[in-house]
Structures are given as structure tokens and as C-alpha cells.
Design an enzyme around this catalytic site. Structure first.
Site, PDB file in Angstrom:
ATOM      1  N   HIS A  87       0.690  -1.288   0.209  1.00 49.25           N
ATOM      2  CA  HIS A  87      -0.082  -0.371  -0.180  1.00 49.25           C
ATOM      3  C   HIS A  87       1.097   1.428  -0.016  1.00 49.25           C
ATOM      4  CE1 HIS A  87      -2.991  -3.340   1.386  1.00 49.25           C
ATOM      5  NE2 HIS A  87      -3.633  -2.943   0.917  1.00 49.25           N
ATOM      6  N   ASP A 143      -3.920  -7.016  -7.933  1.00 52.12           N
ATOM      7  CA  ASP A 143      -5.650  -7.560  -7.784  1.00 52.12           C
ATOM      8  C   ASP A 143      -5.869  -7.258  -9.229  1.00 52.12           C
ATOM      9  OD1 ASP A 143      -6.471  -8.167  -5.623  1.00 52.12           O
ATOM     10  OD2 ASP A 143      -5.660  -6.189  -5.318  1.00 52.12           O
ATOM     11  N   SER A 195      -2.569  -8.145   2.886  1.00 50.35           N
ATOM     12  CA  SER A 195      -3.121  -8.445   3.600  1.00 50.35           C
ATOM     13  C   SER A 195      -3.624  -9.409   5.022  1.00 50.35           C
ATOM     14  CB  SER A 195      -3.609  -7.212   3.897  1.00 50.35           C
ATOM     15  OG  SER A 195      -4.191  -6.014   3.470  1.00 50.35           O
TER      16      SER A 195
END
Ligand code: PAF
Length: 278
Positions: free
Chosen positions: A37, A150, A186
Site C-alpha cells: 500500500h 489485483d 493483507s
């Protein structure tokens, strides 16, 4: 750093910033922030005057048997990380602030979201598109940064932005990996020590795809066979192994440069995804 829980207040702040001439770079997240992130935040900072991060575990993108309840959460850690990264504002809405009880409008992408993760997670991309559309309307960024990990999500949201004319530029940042090659996620926190080393087979299978292709193999079936073998040797439960073209996500027979090898596999109960642009 400003922290907003209310959508209207967040939106007002963003509008004021834009009127003052500041550009906003936006990183949407579900929290439990890690270095992956941080790399997205860095990218947004390089592009814009101010960075806004959203932290919201979006129930609409989880299936009934998925891990919404147990998804890792650490609001304080997330805020510290954002502060340290020079984020201007964090949007951390409650469920009620995001969805009216009788909300009845959503965003459906009806092509790219059908295969791959869309097959095993029906409704997932409707949840993602709907929440990201709402976040874009609330935060009004000029730039949004997503991670390549993703890959399908990035493709679906690129299509949504195009088809619904959202005035935002989408940047896709490269996958961040742990030193041993595991893609940062995560959900890695769920893995036991043993599963953590089993999970390395996912990166290894993608490296195999890459090496195989650059050694001259162009049959998708053969490359996928070798990828599956790597995963099975390490007792991973395969959801899919696929090679698709980069934009339409259509499975290919003959592999070309720019095609994408993708994997989703279960390590115990933890579903991990990863990919590699060939
Ligand atoms: O990638 C994620 O963390 C989520 O799907 C997103 C984009 C924040 C939407 O909830």
C-alpha cells in the site's frame, strides 16, 4: 492529517482542495496497510499535491462464506502508517456512512468480471465497482492508484472509468513482493509458518511461466500444465491457473508478449492471488 468518517464532510474537503488548486491522488484500500500500500501512496504522491487514502472493509465485495468477519483490521496502525507516509487525509467511513439501509443502486461490469475471480466469487466485482464508484464521487481525485496484484480488479475498474466517464486517471503500480517472492497482501497474516512457505509455490509457478515462455514455449496449455504441477507439488488447492490477453482478459491458446499469467489458489483456507505480465 485529516481523518473523515462522514462522506459529506470528506466530499466537502475534497471540493475545497480542488477549488484551491490542489490535485488529489487517491489510494482505495481495505486497511491493514503494508508496504505494498505504501508503494501506491508513494505513486500517488509523485503524481498529485495531496494524497487521500480510504480504509473501508467493503462487505458488498465478500461472498456469504468469505472472510468479511475475520478480515484483518488495525485502524490505529493504518493511521500511523498514513501519517508517516505524508497522507493528507484518510477516509474511514462506518458501514452506515457508506451504504443507506435501503441502497438499491449498484454498478455491474458485465464482461471482464465474469471469468477468473468472478467465477469463484460471484458478486465480488459488483461490490468492488459500486464501492469504488462511490469513493470516486466522494473523494473526487484526479488520479487513482491501484496495484497490479489485483490485475482483474484493475482491468474491471479501468472499464468502469471508461464506460461511466469518471474524470479520473488510473495508475497501476507494480506488485510488491516480500524478499522471498510472496506478493504482499493483507491476507498473508492468515498463513501459518508452514503455509507461508507452501505459498511461495505461487510466485515460483509464475516464474516458471515466465521462464518457459522466454525459452520459446508458446502453448498456453503446456505453460499452464507446468504452473499447475508446481502448485500441486506444494499441495496448494488451485482455484484457477490462466493465461489471458492483457486488456480483455480472454484466455489465449498461443501465448504472446504482454499476455498475463494469473493464479488463484488456496493455502489452507486462505485464498491468494498473484500474476505476471509476460
Ligand atoms: O483492492 C482492494 O483493497 C479493494 O477491492 C478496494 C479497491 C479498496 C475496494 O474495496
Amino acid at each position: 492529517m485529516r481523518i473523515f468518517k462522514d462522506a459529506d464532510e470528506m466530499q466537502r474537503w475534497s471540493m475545497e482542495q480542488r477549488i484551491s488548486g490542489n490535485t488529489i491522488g487517491f489510494v482505495p484500500t481495505m486497511g491493514y496497510l503494508h508496504n505494498g500500500h505504501l508503494s501506491l501512496i508513494e505513486e500517488a504522491r509523485a503524481e498529485c499535491d495531496l494524497v487521500v487514502v480510504s480504509v473501508f472493509v467493503n462487505p458488498a465485495q465478500f461472498g456469504p462464506k468469505e472472510d468479511f468477519g475475520s478480515y484483518p483490521r488495525d485502524a490505529r496502525g493504518d493511521l500511523e502508517m498514513c501519517e508517516g507516509a505524508g497522507v493528507a487525509a484518510v477516509f474511514m467511513p462506518t458501514l452506515d456512512a457508506m451504504y443507506a439501509k435501503d441502497a438499491s443502486v449498484g454498478v455491474n461490469e458485465t464482461s471482464l468480471s465474469l471469468g477468473l475471480c468472478g467465477t469463484s466469487r460471484p458478486g465480488h466485482f459488483r461490490g468492488v465497482c459500486t464501492v469504488v464508484a462511490k469513493l470516486l464521487n466522494i473523494i473526487q481525485p484526479q488520479v487513482m492508484v491501484l496495484g497490479q496484484k489485483d490485475y482483474q480488479q484493475a482491468a474491471v475498474l479501468t472499464r468502469m472509468i471508461r464506460d461511466l466517464n469518471f474524470p479520473v486517471e488510473l495508475k497501476i503500480a507494480p506488485i510488491m513482493r516480500e524478499p522471498d517472492g510472496l506478493a504482499m497482501s493483507s491476507r498473508n497474516i492468515y498463513l501459518t509458518k508452514e503455509q507461508r512457505s507452501q505459498a511461495l509455490a505461487i510466485g515460483a509457478a509464475l516464474t516458471k511461466a515466465h521462464d518457459c515462455f522466454y525459452a520459446g514455449e508458446s502453448s498456453a496449455d503446456e505453460i499452464k500444465r507446468q504452473m499447475r504441477a508446481e502448485l500441486q507439488e506444494n499441495a496448494l488447492d488451485i482455484d484457477y491457473v490462466e493465461i489471458v490477453n492483457g486488456l480483455e482478459l480472454r484466455p489465449v491458446q498461443s501465448v504472446e508478449m504482454g499476455n498475463v499469467a494469473l493464479i488463484a489458489a488456496f493455502c489452507g483456507k486462505t485464498r491468494l492471488i498473484d500474476n505476471c505480465i509476460l
